[in-house]
Scaffold this motif. Structure first.
Motif, PDB file in Angstrom:
ATOM      1  N   SER A 189       0.862  -1.171   0.000  1.00 47.23           N
ATOM      2  CA  SER A 189       0.000   0.000   0.000  1.00 47.23           C
ATOM      3  C   SER A 189       0.906   1.231   0.000  1.00 47.23           C
ATOM      4  O   SER A 189       1.666   1.451   0.952  1.00 47.23           O
ATOM      5  CB  SER A 189      -0.912   0.010   1.237  1.00 47.23           C
ATOM      6  N   ILE A 190       0.833   2.011  -1.071  1.00 49.96           N
ATOM      7  CA  ILE A 190       1.768   3.130  -1.274  1.00 49.96           C
ATOM      8  C   ILE A 190       0.983   4.433  -1.232  1.00 49.96           C
ATOM      9  O   ILE A 190       0.106   4.670  -2.063  1.00 49.96           O
ATOM     10  CB  ILE A 190       2.490   2.980  -2.629  1.00 49.96           C
ATOM     11  N   SER A 191       1.291   5.295  -0.250  1.00 40.98           N
ATOM     12  CA  SER A 191       0.518   6.522  -0.056  1.00 40.98           C
ATOM     13  C   SER A 191       1.325   7.792  -0.294  1.00 40.98           C
ATOM     14  O   SER A 191       0.745   8.878  -0.376  1.00 40.98           O
ATOM     15  CB  SER A 191      -0.072   6.546   1.357  1.00 40.98           C
ATOM     16  N   ALA A 192       2.639   7.687  -0.392  1.00 39.28           N
ATOM     17  CA  ALA A 192       3.473   8.880  -0.604  1.00 39.28           C
ATOM     18  C   ALA A 192       4.848   8.447  -1.095  1.00 39.28           C
ATOM     19  O   ALA A 192       5.203   7.257  -1.033  1.00 39.28           O
ATOM     20  CB  ALA A 192       3.604   9.689   0.688  1.00 39.28           C
ATOM     21  N   GLY A 193       5.611   9.412  -1.585  1.00 37.64           N
ATOM     22  CA  GLY A 193       6.961   9.121  -2.033  1.00 37.64           C
ATOM     23  C   GLY A 193       7.007   8.660  -3.480  1.00 37.64           C
ATOM     24  O   GLY A 193       5.987   8.495  -4.151  1.00 37.64           O
ATOM     25  N   THR A 194       8.225   8.417  -3.947  1.00 36.77           N
ATOM     26  CA  THR A 194       8.465   7.870  -5.278  1.00 36.77           C
ATOM     27  C   THR A 194       8.970   6.453  -5.116  1.00 36.77           C
ATOM     28  O   THR A 194      10.025   6.224  -4.526  1.00 36.77           O
ATOM     29  CB  THR A 194       9.494   8.726  -6.039  1.00 36.77           C
ATOM     30  N   VAL A 195       8.217   5.498  -5.617  1.00 39.36           N
ATOM     31  CA  VAL A 195       8.508   4.081  -5.421  1.00 39.36           C
ATOM     32  C   VAL A 195       8.737   3.425  -6.780  1.00 39.36           C
ATOM     33  O   VAL A 195       7.964   3.632  -7.723  1.00 39.36           O
ATOM     34  CB  VAL A 195       7.360   3.372  -4.680  1.00 39.36           C
TER      35      VAL A 195
END
Length: 322
Positions: free
Chosen positions: A85-91
């Motif tokens: 679950s990715i909610s912020a940042g650059t992944v």
């Protein structure tokens, strides 16, 4: 004899010393761990898999991170957790390797399964040369399926570069009308760039096939040299759409192919209520088990804008062997 023992003793001592100085990131990762333990393995913003990993809880990402799969598989223990679950940042997820939704014998009617990977907020996600799989459910007792890559309340970007995304396959051994999963579902105000990638909806034994790409209102996608395929329905239901565009959604496609899924009624190649530009792309309706092949390009409501430039639009056909 004594000299040989001393020689072997020196070799063993050297091996012990070598193992002692190896960095922890070079050691094998435990097979099963929590999402928090998994993310704790990152060093300097890079998390490198050294073997297959099963997560017992969601890995919640809210900062910059590179995940290197290294030909391994990252999956989940329970369908009630996201894998990521990715909610912020650059992944960035780098392949080769697979992120999988897992294989489940039964998902009961009281269970609320999560999608495989969820992106929200202003997060930016790139998947390079990797596979994202919805997995398989043999007996899906719940009314709805789950999807593979979903953006919700999302204002960031999604980039798929030489990636493969497949929807969950549903066997429905005991129950009927459970659909295959959508490969990629864009929501919020997502902006996607899809390059030389394959998106395929999930197959259902007794329900509808899943869509390859579903673009919701206020979302946009640029698709280049890619393959979009609707999932197959093996029963008397509809094949999935290769590309579905909601009202106020916008998609530009150049090169590649878009194909509706095979079914009792073939899925649509492109089903559009919003805006679409098709250039130098082959769009084909899904094959049909009976006399209802899918159309190549279907405009709903009517569509806001449809532009076709040197594209080939083909209706579906009767499925072979039917």
């Amino acid at each position: 004899m004594r000299q040989r023992r001393m020689r072997w003793g020196a070799v063993l001592l050297a091996l012990v010393l070598l193992l002692a100085i190896l960095p922890t990131t070079a050691m094998a990762i435990d097979t099963t761990m929590t999402g928090e333990e998994f993310l704790a393995l990152a060093e300097d913003g890079v998390l490198e898999l050294t073997e297959d990993v099963t997560l017992s809880s969601t890995a919640v990402i809210s900062s910059n991170l590179v995940i290197q799969l290294n030909n391994h598989t990252l999956t989940r223990e329970k369908c009630t957790d996201y894998v990521l679950s990715i909610s912020a940042g650059t992944v960035t997820i780098q392949g080769p390797g697979t992120v999988s939704g897992g294989s489940f014998e039964t998902i009961s009617s009281g269970t609320s399964p999560k999608d495989v990977l969820n992106v929200s907020g202003a997060a930016n996600l790139t998947i390079e040369n990797a596979k994202l799989s919805g997995g398989e459910v043999k007996d899906f007792q719940r009314n709805t399926s789950y999807d593979t890559l979903v953006t919700t309340s999302h204002s960031g970007t999604l980039t798929l570069d030489h990636a493969t995304v497949t929807g969950v396959n549903v066997a429905n051994l005991e129950n009927s009308n459970r659909d295959g999963g959508t490969a990629v579902d864009l929501g919020g105000s997502s902006s996607a760039t899809i390059i030389d990638s394959t998106l395929a909806g999930g197959v259902s034994q007794r329900g509808n096939g899943g869509d390859g790409l579903y673009v919701r209102a206020n979302c946009s996608a640029t698709i280049m040299d890619s393959t979009l395929i609707g999932g197959e329905s093996k029963a008397s239901r509809d094949g999935g759409d290769g590309l579905y565009i909601s009202s106020n959604g916008s998609v530009n496609v150049s090169g590649g192919s878009i194909t509706g899924g095979q079914g009792n009624s073939g899925g649509k190649g492109v089903n559009v209520a919003g805006s679409v530009k098709l250039e130098d792309v082959t769009v084909t309706g899904g094959a049909s088990f009976n006399s209802t092949p899918g159309v190549g390009l279907y405009c709903t409501s009517p569509a806001k804008s449809v532009e076709v430039i040197e594209a080939q639009i083909i209706g579906g056909s009767v499925a072979e062997g039917k």
